[in-house]
Structure formats: C-alpha cells, structure tokens
Design a protein around this motif. Structure first.
Motif, PDB file in Angstrom:
ATOM      1  N   GLY A 177     -18.640  85.451  23.093  1.00 42.99           N
ATOM      2  CA  GLY A 177     -18.623  84.915  21.722  1.00 42.99           C
ATOM      3  C   GLY A 177     -18.096  83.484  21.707  1.00 42.99           C
ATOM      4  O   GLY A 177     -18.587  82.630  20.978  1.00 42.99           O
ATOM      5  N   ALA A 178     -17.075  83.215  22.524  1.00 40.56           N
ATOM      6  CA  ALA A 178     -16.431  81.896  22.499  1.00 40.56           C
ATOM      7  C   ALA A 178     -17.281  80.851  23.215  1.00 40.56           C
ATOM      8  O   ALA A 178     -17.590  79.791  22.656  1.00 40.56           O
ATOM      9  N   LEU A 179     -17.693  81.147  24.434  1.00 36.82           N
ATOM     10  CA  LEU A 179     -18.334  80.107  25.243  1.00 36.82           C
ATOM     11  C   LEU A 179     -19.761  79.811  24.799  1.00 36.82           C
ATOM     12  O   LEU A 179     -20.290  78.727  25.066  1.00 36.82           O
ATOM     13  N   ALA A 180     -20.383  80.776  24.096  1.00 41.75           N
ATOM     14  CA  ALA A 180     -21.746  80.530  23.603  1.00 41.75           C
ATOM     15  C   ALA A 180     -21.767  79.341  22.631  1.00 41.75           C
ATOM     16  O   ALA A 180     -22.807  78.743  22.401  1.00 41.75           O
ATOM     17  N   HIS A 181     -20.616  78.963  22.092  1.00 42.85           N
ATOM     18  CA  HIS A 181     -20.580  77.809  21.175  1.00 42.85           C
ATOM     19  C   HIS A 181     -20.958  76.513  21.879  1.00 42.85           C
ATOM     20  O   HIS A 181     -21.418  75.581  21.244  1.00 42.85           O
ATOM     21  N   PHE A 182     -20.711  76.437  23.210  1.00 44.18           N
ATOM     22  CA  PHE A 182     -21.046  75.160  23.865  1.00 44.18           C
ATOM     23  C   PHE A 182     -21.682  75.277  25.244  1.00 44.18           C
ATOM     24  O   PHE A 182     -22.129  74.273  25.785  1.00 44.18           O
ATOM     25  N   GLN A 183     -21.730  76.483  25.824  1.00 41.92           N
ATOM     26  CA  GLN A 183     -22.366  76.612  27.139  1.00 41.92           C
ATOM     27  C   GLN A 183     -22.903  78.038  27.303  1.00 41.92           C
ATOM     28  O   GLN A 183     -22.382  78.825  28.099  1.00 41.92           O
ATOM     29  N   PRO A 184     -23.976  78.367  26.534  1.00 40.91           N
ATOM     30  CA  PRO A 184     -24.422  79.766  26.463  1.00 40.91           C
ATOM     31  C   PRO A 184     -24.892  80.344  27.795  1.00 40.91           C
ATOM     32  O   PRO A 184     -24.898  81.564  27.935  1.00 40.91           O
ATOM     33  N   ARG A 185     -25.274  79.487  28.753  1.00 40.46           N
ATOM     34  CA  ARG A 185     -25.745  80.038  30.021  1.00 40.46           C
ATOM     35  C   ARG A 185     -24.766  79.728  31.160  1.00 40.46           C
ATOM     36  O   ARG A 185     -25.138  79.631  32.315  1.00 40.46           O
ATOM     37  N   LYS A 189      -2.583  79.610  19.701  1.00 39.39           N
ATOM     38  CA  LYS A 189      -2.450  78.291  20.349  1.00 39.39           C
ATOM     39  C   LYS A 189      -3.812  77.633  20.542  1.00 39.39           C
ATOM     40  O   LYS A 189      -3.902  76.434  20.745  1.00 39.39           O
ATOM     41  N   GLY A 190      -4.880  78.472  20.517  1.00 37.35           N
ATOM     42  CA  GLY A 190      -6.228  77.936  20.709  1.00 37.35           C
ATOM     43  C   GLY A 190      -6.647  78.105  22.157  1.00 37.35           C
ATOM     44  O   GLY A 190      -6.337  77.240  22.978  1.00 37.35           O
ATOM     45  N   PRO A 191      -7.371  79.191  22.472  1.00 37.68           N
ATOM     46  CA  PRO A 191      -7.739  79.433  23.870  1.00 37.68           C
ATOM     47  C   PRO A 191      -8.663  78.352  24.435  1.00 37.68           C
ATOM     48  O   PRO A 191      -8.594  78.029  25.607  1.00 37.68           O
ATOM     49  N   LEU A 192      -9.524  77.773  23.603  1.00 33.64           N
ATOM     50  CA  LEU A 192     -10.498  76.798  24.113  1.00 33.64           C
ATOM     51  C   LEU A 192     -10.127  75.362  23.773  1.00 33.64           C
ATOM     52  O   LEU A 192     -10.508  74.435  24.470  1.00 33.64           O
ATOM     53  N   MET A 193      -9.412  75.203  22.673  1.00 34.28           N
ATOM     54  CA  MET A 193      -8.975  73.852  22.266  1.00 34.28           C
ATOM     55  C   MET A 193      -7.585  74.028  21.678  1.00 34.28           C
ATOM     56  O   MET A 193      -7.431  74.649  20.620  1.00 34.28           O
ATOM     57  N   ARG A 194      -6.589  73.498  22.366  1.00 32.55           N
ATOM     58  CA  ARG A 194      -5.210  73.730  21.938  1.00 32.55           C
ATOM     59  C   ARG A 194      -4.923  73.117  20.568  1.00 32.55           C
ATOM     60  O   ARG A 194      -5.398  72.018  20.256  1.00 32.55           O
ATOM     61  N   ARG A 195      -4.116  73.859  19.796  1.00 27.61           N
ATOM     62  CA  ARG A 195      -3.719  73.359  18.470  1.00 27.61           C
ATOM     63  C   ARG A 195      -2.299  72.804  18.601  1.00 27.61           C
ATOM     64  O   ARG A 195      -1.345  73.573  18.810  1.00 27.61           O
ATOM     65  N   PRO A 196      -2.150  71.471  18.460  1.00 26.44           N
ATOM     66  CA  PRO A 196      -0.839  70.863  18.722  1.00 26.44           C
ATOM     67  C   PRO A 196       0.298  71.473  17.909  1.00 26.44           C
ATOM     68  O   PRO A 196       1.388  71.692  18.432  1.00 26.44           O
ATOM     69  N   ARG A 197       0.041  71.799  16.629  1.00 30.27           N
ATOM     70  CA  ARG A 197       1.144  72.302  15.819  1.00 30.27           C
ATOM     71  C   ARG A 197       1.630  73.666  16.306  1.00 30.27           C
ATOM     72  O   ARG A 197       2.818  73.965  16.301  1.00 30.27           O
ATOM     73  N   VAL A 198       0.680  74.486  16.763  1.00 24.54           N
ATOM     74  CA  VAL A 198       1.077  75.819  17.245  1.00 24.54           C
ATOM     75  C   VAL A 198       1.785  75.694  18.604  1.00 24.54           C
ATOM     76  O   VAL A 198       2.753  76.410  18.876  1.00 24.54           O
ATOM     77  N   GLU A 199       1.311  74.760  19.436  1.00 22.95           N
ATOM     78  CA  GLU A 199       1.997  74.526  20.724  1.00 22.95           C
ATOM     79  C   GLU A 199       3.468  74.155  20.469  1.00 22.95           C
ATOM     80  O   GLU A 199       4.368  74.640  21.157  1.00 22.95           O
ATOM     81  N   ALA A 200       3.672  73.262  19.482  1.00 21.96           N
ATOM     82  CA  ALA A 200       5.042  72.817  19.187  1.00 21.96           C
ATOM     83  C   ALA A 200       5.890  73.994  18.704  1.00 21.96           C
ATOM     84  O   ALA A 200       7.033  74.194  19.139  1.00 21.96           O
ATOM     85  N   LEU A 240     -17.875  67.795  22.212  1.00 22.75           N
ATOM     86  CA  LEU A 240     -17.401  69.026  22.855  1.00 22.75           C
ATOM     87  C   LEU A 240     -16.121  69.530  22.180  1.00 22.75           C
ATOM     88  O   LEU A 240     -15.958  70.734  21.962  1.00 22.75           O
ATOM     89  N   ALA A 241     -15.243  68.599  21.819  1.00 19.71           N
ATOM     90  CA  ALA A 241     -13.988  69.009  21.164  1.00 19.71           C
ATOM     91  C   ALA A 241     -14.285  69.766  19.868  1.00 19.71           C
ATOM     92  O   ALA A 241     -13.670  70.794  19.576  1.00 19.71           O
ATOM     93  N   ARG A 242     -15.286  69.281  19.122  1.00 19.14           N
ATOM     94  CA  ARG A 242     -15.650  69.943  17.861  1.00 19.14           C
ATOM     95  C   ARG A 242     -16.140  71.364  18.136  1.00 19.14           C
ATOM     96  O   ARG A 242     -15.759  72.323  17.484  1.00 19.14           O
ATOM     97  N   LEU A 243     -16.975  71.489  19.152  1.00 21.96           N
ATOM     98  CA  LEU A 243     -17.527  72.811  19.471  1.00 21.96           C
ATOM     99  C   LEU A 243     -16.437  73.741  20.026  1.00 21.96           C
ATOM    100  O   LEU A 243     -16.427  74.943  19.758  1.00 21.96           O
ATOM    101  N   ARG A 244     -15.501  73.159  20.775  1.00 23.01           N
ATOM    102  CA  ARG A 244     -14.407  73.983  21.322  1.00 23.01           C
ATOM    103  C   ARG A 244     -13.507  74.510  20.199  1.00 23.01           C
ATOM    104  O   ARG A 244     -12.968  75.612  20.292  1.00 23.01           O
TER     105      ARG A 244
END
Ligand code: HEM
Length: 453
Positions: free
Chosen positions: A105-113, A29-40, A205-209
């Motif tokens: 691993g996930a959050l370092a993409h946009f907020q490493p600290r 479903k996308g833990p950081l950015m939801r994927r609409p098709r999988v949600e449906a 942010l959406a891209r990084l998520r």
C-alpha cells in the motif's frame, strides 16, 4: 506441539498497550517521510524507550512468541526472540514474504514495481538487478572512483559555506544545510553531475512519500506518480557513465526487472542514509575518545576513503541506536509451524528493530555508543549479529543490498568533514557518554559550530 495449536495471543489489554506504546508512535513519525514535529516529540518524551520497555514486558508475559495480536481484521504477530528474528529473515521471501500488505500500500505511491513489494520470478529479477547495480557483495563499489570525488567536492562546498571565510553564509551547520548538500551528492552519484540541482525530482518524491506514510489509506496521486516516474526514466536514459543508474540504461522498460521502478528506492533510501550520517557526526562530536580514533583513522588513511573501518562501524552503530527502518515487515505465504503453535497464512509479522537493538537484558551496552562491537580484526561486520539480533541493514536474502555503498559514502563524507574541522554540537549533553543515550534522536534539531582543527 500439535501443528494445529494456535500461537499464544496477547490479551485485548496487551494488544492495546502494544498499539499505544509501539505501533502508533512509530508510525506517527512517518515510515516513508519523517515528520519533524513528531521526531522532536519522540525525543522529548523518550517514546522509543517506552516502546522497548513495552516489548520487554510482552516477552516476559508471553515467553517465546511469536505473539499474535488480538486485532479485529488483520492477522498480525510480533517477533520476540532473536532466534525467531533470524528464522524469519532467513525464510524470506518464502514463507515470509517482504511484500506485506502495508508495504504494498505504501510503496505503490511511488514505485509500484519495486523489488520490496514484488513476488516470485519478478522479485528474483528485480533483486538481481539491484545487487548488480549496487555491487552488493563488494565493500568498495566498483564505481567508487566516480563517487568519492563527488562526496569530497560537495563536502568541501558545504564547509566553505559555513564559518568566516569568503563565501560563507552562516556559522552553523544545521539539518537544512546538511541535507541540501547530501541530496546533491545522491543525485550526482545516481544519475551524474547533470542531476546535481534537480530539486524538482526529489521534491516530487517527497510529496509522494508523504502520501505513502498513510499506505493504502490515502488515494494514490497517479498523475504525480506517473510524472515522477517519467522523470526518473528520462534521467536513467541520460545517466552519465560512472553513475549508479548507468547500469540501467540499456534495459528495456518492459523487462521483468522493471529498472525504472528500482531507482526511486535509491533516492529514498540514500536520503535516510543522510540522517544516519548526520547523527553519526553528532555522536562523534559528543564522544571524545571515538572522535580521536576517527581522526587517527582519517590521518592514517592511504585508501582515499575506501577503507575506513572505524567510521563505517560508527555509522553502523548509529543505525543500531536509531534504526532507519524500525519496522521490518513480513507476511506469511502459507501456514507456518513454530515450537509453540501455528501461525496462519497471510499473517503479518513485525520485527521491531529498536527492541532487539536496545534490549539491555541481552546487550549490556545497549544504550551506549560503541562502534567496536562491529569491528572484528579491523574488518567491519555489516551483517547481523546473530547472537543479539542486531539487524541495522536487516539480514537474509531480502536484506539491504545497498549496505556497503551506504557505508562507503557516509564514512567518506564524515572523513572529509572531520579531516580539518572540529564540530561542536549545541546541547551536546543530550548525547553525554555518562548517561544512557536517548531512545530517539531528532536529527532535524541538530546544530553544530565548526572550527578549524
Ligand atoms: C542507512 C541507510 C540504510 C539502511 C539502514 C537500510 C536498511 C534497509 C533495511 C532494514 C531494509 C529492509 C530489508 C528487509 O525487509 O528485510 C532495506 C531494504 C532495501 N534497501 Fe536499504 N538501507 C539503507 C540505505 C539504502 C540505500 C542507499 C539503498 C540503495 C542505494 C538501499 C537499497 C535497498 C533496497 C533495494 C532494499 C530492498 C531489498 C529487498 O527487498 O530485496 N538501501 N534497507
């Protein structure tokens, strides 16, 4: 029990069943950015119901737990009992560190600290800054009088854009319209009015998520991340008085509290709060009795939207039914001894919130919408319900420091939307009070027709 006895381990078959029914659909479903098709798809196939049933079967087969999974590389356990859930959350950050490998691993993409993936003294400093900025212990944030007018203005603008009045462009409230409005609220609350239309910030942010959904499996886009964080810092530097980020203004970027890296979590988590507010609107549209109570509360309110216990409970109940953070993760910092065996150090722990929130064996009203469970003497209990293992905002020292602020803003938004308007949900039968509520609710597909009350 001998301290060296290992915990029960799931068979290879049960581990596979867990991966197929619980982990993979939830991660897809996308833990950081939801994927609409999988949600449906998740709603159509009722995948979350299947996940809860799988967890119940595991508990019946391996009573007690925590249960180790039979995985080739990673040491990983799942929590099966409410008392263990509370022990793990109360024992954070030591010996149960929130900074698990997947989260890092996930959050370092946009907020490493960010606090979520920090340890030791840095975690302490970052948590303290978060609590100060978010006014964690106050049900009404000290800056409420700056925030609430923003919510009302944007709600009014949203309503004006729907219907048959001058300036209306559509007659349906859908997700795109709602989230556009909600993101404006978020940016104004966080940075001030000047950030209202800074779509570029939220788009970056959406891209990084999206990358963060893949955790460490996807290489980091360092350039985009640095550009995004520079933009966040520049917004902090110019944050308006009365905005959330104004607290960060005087703090050096080099401070161990790392102010700049705390802010993306607000943008991200507020975004998901919008999902809960929209789902709450859907529940109220499909439950006449609750809608009546909400209206009575709105009509009787003398606090300017600061104290709306029923609507706050409605949002909490929505998050119980469809948790925004279905997987609460921890990792042991040392070996930990349980009643029935020992868990090794560096072992991941998964608390699968939908299992605890929807376990009909422990909670008779698991699949119904009942905001009353959060109301005690008209006071909303935003903490966890110890007896059932309900943790919409987690619990213990690493629980969500933004919980009161979320409830303040979402309840005020719902109040404004419902004050003079009724919303009819298209296909309301999917949330009929006479049937168990679905395991997933695809927010992207919700559509409402508003009409004057
Ligand atoms: C409906 C909306 C939200 C829900 C359901 C929610 C829930 C959660 C949960 C379950 C956690 C994980 C805690 C843990 O690992 O034990 C968390 C952490 C956190 N949340 Fe929220 N949250 C929401 C919105 C927000 C907002 C709007 C903010 C800030 C403006 C925020 C700030 C944080 C922070 C900073 C953490 C990290 C806490 C730490 O590690 O010490 N959350 N949230």
């Amino acid at each position: 029990m001998n301290a060296a006895t290992p915990l029960p381990t799931a068979s290879a078959r049960d581990t596979t069943a867990f991966l197929l029914d619980v982990l993979i659909p939830t991660a897809a479903k996308g833990p950081l950015m939801r994927r609409p098709r999988v949600e449906a798809l998740a709603e159509r196939l009722n995948l979350d119901r299947r996940a809860v049933t799988r967890m119940q079967k595991l508990e019946e087969k391996y009573p007690g737990g925590p249960l180790l999974l039979r995985l080739p590389i990673r040491k990983q356990a799942v929590v099966l009992l409410p008392e263990h859930l509370h022990a793990v959350l109360a024992g954070s950050p030591e010996p149960f560190s929130p900074a698990s490998s997947e989260k890092r691993g996930a959050l370092a993409h946009f907020q490493p600290r960010n606090v979520l993936i920090s340890t030791g003294g840095e975690r302490t400093a970052r948590r303290a800054l978060q609590e100060q900025a978010l006014d964690t212990n106050s049900p009404v944030h000290r800056l409420a009088s700056s925030f609430l007018p923003v919510v009302y203005e944007e709600a009014d603008a949203l309503l004006a854009s729907i219907g048959d009045g001058d300036g209306a462009t559509t007659d349906v409230l859908d997700w795109d319209l709602f989230i556009t409005s909600w993101l404006r609220i978020i940016r104004r609350v966080i940075f001030g009015d000047g950030a209202r239309d800074d779509n570029q910030l939220t788009d970056m942010l959406a891209r990084l998520r999206k990358d963060a959904n893949w955790s460490a499996l996807k290489p980091q886009r360092r350039k985009t991340r640095d550009e995004f964080l520079r933009r966040v810092q520049s917004r902090i530097n110019t944050a308006a008085p009365g905005s959330l980020a104004s607290v960060m203004r005087g703090i050096s970027e080099q401070d161990p509290a790392a102010p700049r890296d705390q802010v993306p979590q607000w943008l991200f988590a507020f975004d998901t709060s919008g999902t809960s507010a929209f789902r709450a609107l859907a529940l109220l549209s499909a439950h006449d009795e609750a809608a009546k109570k909400a209206r009575e509360e709105i009509d009787a309110d003398t606090t300017g939207g600061r104290n709306l216990p029923f609507l706050r409970a409605t949002v909490l109940e929505t998050v119980r039914l469809w948790p925004n953070t279905p997987m609460i993760l921890r990792q042991t910092t040392t070996e930990v001894t349980w009643d029935n065996g020992t868990m090794p150090a560096k072992c991941g722990l998964l608390i699968f919130a939908p299992y605890f929130h929807r376990d009909g064996r422990r909670l008779p009203q698991a699949d119904t919408f009942d905001p009353g469970i959060w109301l005690q003497d008209d006071v909303v209990d935003v903490g966890a319900r110890e007896d059932w293992g309900l943790v919409p905002f987690s619990a213990g020292p690493a629980s969500c420091p933004g919980r009161h602020l979320v409830l303040l803003l979402t309840s005020a938004l719902l109040a404004r939307l419902l004050q003079d308007t009724s919303f009819t949900l298209e296909g309301a039968s999917r949330l009929s009070p006479s049937r168990p509520l679905p395991g997933s609710l695809d927010n992207f597909s919700l559509r409402f027709s508003p009409r004057p009350r």
